[in-house]
Motif scaffolding. Structure first.
Motif, PDB file in Angstrom:
ATOM      1  N   SER A  32       0.838  -1.199   0.000  1.00  0.00           N
ATOM      2  CA  SER A  32       0.000   0.000   0.000  1.00  0.00           C
ATOM      3  C   SER A  32       0.876   1.253   0.000  1.00  0.00           C
ATOM      4  CB  SER A  32      -0.927   0.016   1.220  1.00  0.00           C
ATOM      5  OG  SER A  32      -0.165   0.092   2.417  1.00  0.00           O
ATOM      6  N   LYS A  33       0.299   2.350  -0.468  1.00  0.00           N
ATOM      7  CA  LYS A  33       1.043   3.609  -0.555  1.00  0.00           C
ATOM      8  C   LYS A  33       0.564   4.592   0.512  1.00  0.00           C
ATOM      9  CE  LYS A  33       2.053   3.495  -5.530  1.00  0.00           C
ATOM     10  NZ  LYS A  33       1.855   4.212  -6.825  1.00  0.00           N
ATOM     11  N   GLN A  34       1.513   5.300   1.110  1.00  0.00           N
ATOM     12  CA  GLN A  34       1.232   6.364   2.076  1.00  0.00           C
ATOM     13  C   GLN A  34       1.855   7.658   1.564  1.00  0.00           C
ATOM     14  OE1 GLN A  34      -1.279   5.289   4.733  1.00  0.00           O
ATOM     15  NE2 GLN A  34       0.149   6.580   5.845  1.00  0.00           N
ATOM     16  N   ALA A  35       1.092   8.727   1.591  1.00  0.00           N
ATOM     17  CA  ALA A  35       1.610  10.021   1.155  1.00  0.00           C
ATOM     18  C   ALA A  35       1.898  10.893   2.372  1.00  0.00           C
ATOM     19  CB  ALA A  35       0.607  10.721   0.248  1.00  0.00           C
ATOM     20  N   VAL A  36       2.993  11.633   2.304  1.00  0.00           N
ATOM     21  CA  VAL A  36       3.311  12.631   3.335  1.00  0.00           C
ATOM     22  C   VAL A  36       2.910  13.990   2.775  1.00  0.00           C
ATOM     23  CG1 VAL A  36       5.090  13.647   4.790  1.00  0.00           C
ATOM     24  CG2 VAL A  36       5.231  11.225   4.140  1.00  0.00           C
ATOM     25  N   LEU A  37       2.103  14.728   3.552  1.00  0.00           N
ATOM     26  CA  LEU A  37       1.482  15.952   3.057  1.00  0.00           C
ATOM     27  C   LEU A  37       1.880  17.160   3.894  1.00  0.00           C
ATOM     28  CD1 LEU A  37      -2.161  14.523   2.778  1.00  0.00           C
ATOM     29  CD2 LEU A  37      -0.390  14.484   1.006  1.00  0.00           C
ATOM     30  N   TYR A  38       2.090  18.294   3.234  1.00  0.00           N
ATOM     31  CA  TYR A  38       2.264  19.585   3.896  1.00  0.00           C
ATOM     32  C   TYR A  38       1.056  20.457   3.549  1.00  0.00           C
ATOM     33  CZ  TYR A  38       7.233  19.172   5.266  1.00  0.00           C
ATOM     34  OH  TYR A  38       8.418  18.827   5.858  1.00  0.00           O
ATOM     35  N   GLY A  39       0.472  21.103   4.556  1.00  0.00           N
ATOM     36  CA  GLY A  39      -0.641  22.000   4.319  1.00  0.00           C
ATOM     37  C   GLY A  39      -0.228  23.169   3.438  1.00  0.00           C
ATOM     38  N   GLU A  40      -1.098  23.574   2.533  1.00  0.00           N
ATOM     39  CA  GLU A  40      -0.810  24.695   1.643  1.00  0.00           C
ATOM     40  C   GLU A  40      -1.042  26.043   2.322  1.00  0.00           C
ATOM     41  OE1 GLU A  40       0.051  25.243  -2.190  1.00  0.00           O
ATOM     42  OE2 GLU A  40       1.261  23.950  -0.936  1.00  0.00           O
ATOM     43  N   GLU A  41      -1.981  26.116   3.257  1.00  0.00           N
ATOM     44  CA  GLU A  41      -2.283  27.375   3.928  1.00  0.00           C
ATOM     45  C   GLU A  41      -2.051  27.311   5.433  1.00  0.00           C
ATOM     46  OE1 GLU A  41      -6.132  27.229   2.504  1.00  0.00           O
ATOM     47  OE2 GLU A  41      -5.575  27.819   0.473  1.00  0.00           O
ATOM     48  N   VAL A  42      -1.996  26.103   5.970  1.00  0.00           N
ATOM     49  CA  VAL A  42      -1.758  25.932   7.405  1.00  0.00           C
ATOM     50  C   VAL A  42      -0.493  25.119   7.608  1.00  0.00           C
ATOM     51  CG1 VAL A  42      -4.204  26.093   8.010  1.00  0.00           C
ATOM     52  CG2 VAL A  42      -3.219  23.855   7.507  1.00  0.00           C
ATOM     53  N   ARG A  43       0.165  25.325   8.763  1.00  0.00           N
ATOM     54  CA  ARG A  43       1.454  24.688   9.033  1.00  0.00           C
ATOM     55  C   ARG A  43       1.253  23.290   9.624  1.00  0.00           C
ATOM     56  NH1 ARG A  43       6.068  27.487   8.674  1.00  0.00           N
ATOM     57  NH2 ARG A  43       5.938  29.688   8.125  1.00  0.00           N
ATOM     58  N   LEU A  44       0.626  22.426   8.839  1.00  0.00           N
ATOM     59  CA  LEU A  44       0.281  21.074   9.275  1.00  0.00           C
ATOM     60  C   LEU A  44       0.977  20.049   8.390  1.00  0.00           C
ATOM     61  CD1 LEU A  44      -1.589  19.269  11.095  1.00  0.00           C
ATOM     62  CD2 LEU A  44      -3.262  19.393   9.235  1.00  0.00           C
ATOM     63  N   ILE A  45       1.531  19.007   9.018  1.00  0.00           N
ATOM     64  CA  ILE A  45       2.082  17.875   8.293  1.00  0.00           C
ATOM     65  C   ILE A  45       1.189  16.676   8.588  1.00  0.00           C
ATOM     66  CG2 ILE A  45       3.690  17.305  10.176  1.00  0.00           C
ATOM     67  CD1 ILE A  45       5.632  16.283   8.018  1.00  0.00           C
ATOM     68  N   ALA A  46       0.915  15.865   7.578  1.00  0.00           N
ATOM     69  CA  ALA A  46       0.002  14.736   7.765  1.00  0.00           C
ATOM     70  C   ALA A  46       0.429  13.565   6.896  1.00  0.00           C
ATOM     71  CB  ALA A  46      -1.427  15.153   7.407  1.00  0.00           C
ATOM     72  N   ASP A  47       0.102  12.348   7.388  1.00  0.00           N
ATOM     73  CA  ASP A  47       0.246  11.135   6.590  1.00  0.00           C
ATOM     74  C   ASP A  47      -1.141  10.721   6.116  1.00  0.00           C
ATOM     75  OD1 ASP A  47       3.052  10.835   7.061  1.00  0.00           O
ATOM     76  OD2 ASP A  47       2.576  10.087   9.059  1.00  0.00           O
ATOM     77  N   SER A  48      -1.219  10.198   4.913  1.00  0.00           N
ATOM     78  CA  SER A  48      -2.527   9.814   4.383  1.00  0.00           C
ATOM     79  C   SER A  48      -2.404   8.602   3.474  1.00  0.00           C
ATOM     80  CB  SER A  48      -3.149  10.972   3.603  1.00  0.00           C
ATOM     81  OG  SER A  48      -4.364  10.582   3.000  1.00  0.00           O
ATOM     82  N   PRO A  49      -3.343   7.653   3.592  1.00  0.00           N
ATOM     83  CA  PRO A  49      -3.374   6.556   2.617  1.00  0.00           C
ATOM     84  C   PRO A  49      -3.570   7.121   1.203  1.00  0.00           C
ATOM     85  CG  PRO A  49      -4.840   6.106   4.470  1.00  0.00           C
ATOM     86  CD  PRO A  49      -4.421   7.525   4.595  1.00  0.00           C
ATOM     87  N   TYR A  50      -2.898   6.531   0.270  1.00  0.00           N
ATOM     88  CA  TYR A  50      -2.937   7.003  -1.117  1.00  0.00           C
ATOM     89  C   TYR A  50      -4.364   7.067  -1.646  1.00  0.00           C
ATOM     90  CZ  TYR A  50      -0.869   7.473  -5.820  1.00  0.00           C
ATOM     91  OH  TYR A  50      -0.473   7.915  -7.056  1.00  0.00           O
ATOM     92  N   GLU A  51      -5.177   6.069  -1.286  1.00  0.00           N
ATOM     93  CA  GLU A  51      -6.538   5.986  -1.823  1.00  0.00           C
ATOM     94  C   GLU A  51      -7.488   7.002  -1.201  1.00  0.00           C
ATOM     95  OE1 GLU A  51      -5.944   2.739   1.314  1.00  0.00           O
ATOM     96  OE2 GLU A  51      -4.867   3.521  -0.431  1.00  0.00           O
ATOM     97  N   ASP A  52      -7.048   7.688  -0.123  1.00  0.00           N
ATOM     98  CA  ASP A  52      -7.900   8.694   0.502  1.00  0.00           C
ATOM     99  C   ASP A  52      -7.741  10.071  -0.151  1.00  0.00           C
ATOM    100  OD1 ASP A  52      -9.777   9.553   2.472  1.00  0.00           O
ATOM    101  OD2 ASP A  52      -8.155  10.422   3.648  1.00  0.00           O
ATOM    102  N   LEU A  53      -6.801  10.164  -1.079  1.00  0.00           N
ATOM    103  CA  LEU A  53      -6.486  11.470  -1.660  1.00  0.00           C
ATOM    104  C   LEU A  53      -7.242  11.715  -2.955  1.00  0.00           C
ATOM    105  CD1 LEU A  53      -2.609  11.490  -1.144  1.00  0.00           C
ATOM    106  CD2 LEU A  53      -4.359  12.517   0.313  1.00  0.00           C
TER     107      LEU A  53
END
Length: 293
Positions: A32-53
């Motif tokens: 399975s794939k996991q994406a690491v995300l940076y918020g575009e407007e807020v200073r938030l880092i998050a992990d997300s399953p690929y299929e949730d994006l």
């Protein structure tokens, strides 16, 4: 759907409430794939399953950017109103109640801004320039900040230090009161402590530290004057700039009411807080315009 690094996405499980930039895609042992995300407007880092994006198209991006720009303009107008009041007060005091016509000059506080996100740093530097705050910006990974901050303070000798980047609270890692449950709060707190070893006095070096959902109490205990996030909410990418600008343009003989600092930010007291602090601006005279003739 082929989502790759650099794409702008939203999370279906959160009703696409925020948009993110994909900074990494990892393949787990089970395939399975996991994406690491940076918020575009807020200073938030998050992990997300690929299929949730889901990819955010350009028109949706532009619409969200317009809303964000409107918020920024409102906050900027409020700051400019404050700045003009401070300027008038400084002029009145410097000229003995307008009893003489001497011109005066102002030296706002110098800022060292250390940021874990190069794109956010660029946005912040542009706003500092627009407001007129003297600043030096450094991009630095959050984990490396504690090691680098001491040398950077010695090199640039700032009046105000900003330590920010990305952060997030993870319920699966512990309670909200536990520092281990946060992505980068530990590194921010360590960086503040290292800075305080260089400059212990709270009014000789004013420190802002933290990002989205950061462990506010540990940052204040470490020695920050202002920090995020008391209610563990997301903060806007540019909120640190508005806090710093207020401090930079407040005379050193005045104490800053914490609410006066927070009220022009985009997040307010749920995302930002601090302690009573002196301003750092200094006023001098006379001001002479020199001709080259």
């Amino acid at each position: 759907m082929d989502i790759k690094v650099g794409d702008i996405v939203a999370r279906k499980s959160y009703n696409c409430d925020l948009i993110f930039r994909v900074i990494d895609v990892k393949v787990e042992n089970n395939g399975s794939k996991q994406a690491v995300l940076y918020g575009e407007e807020v200073r938030l880092i998050a992990d997300s399953p690929y299929e949730d994006l889901v990819l955010v198209d350009e028109s949706e991006q532009l619409e969200r950017q317009k809303k964000d720009k409107d918020l920024l303009e409102k906050s900027y107008r409020l700051f400019r109103q404050d700045y003009h009041l401070i300027r008038q007060k400084n002029e009145y005091n410097a000229t003995g109640g307008y009893s003489n016509n001497q011109d005066f000059f102002q030296i706002p506080g110098r800022v060292l801004h250390i940021d874990g996100d190069p794109l956010y740093l660029k946005k912040c530097l542009a706003l500092y320039e627009k407001i007129g705050v003297p600043v030096y910006g450094v991009h630095c990974n959050e984990k490396e900040m504690p090691e680098r901050v001491g040398d950077l303070i010695e090199e640039f000798r700032p009046d105000i230090l900003v330590i920010t980047g990305h952060d997030a609270y993870s319920k699966s890692k512990g309670k909200k009161s536990e520092l281990k449950a946060y992505r980068h709060s530990k590194h921010f707190a360590q960086t503040v402590r290292q800075a305080r070893r260089k400059v212990p006095h709270l009014d000789q070096l004013v420190i802002f530290a933290g990002a989205c959902q950061s462990h506010f109490e540990s940052l204040i205990r470490a020695g920050a004057n202002f920090a995020s996030s008391p209610s563990r909410v997301n903060i806007h990418a540019l909120d640190p700039v508005y806090i710093v600008a207020k401090i930079s343009f407040t005379p050193f003989v005045e104490r800053i009411n914490v609410w006066d600092v927070l009220r022009n930010t985009l997040t307010g007291d749920k995302g930002l807080g601090g302690i009573e602090t002196r301003g750092v601006l200094r006023v001098g005279m006379p001001y002479h315009r020199l001709n080259d003739d």
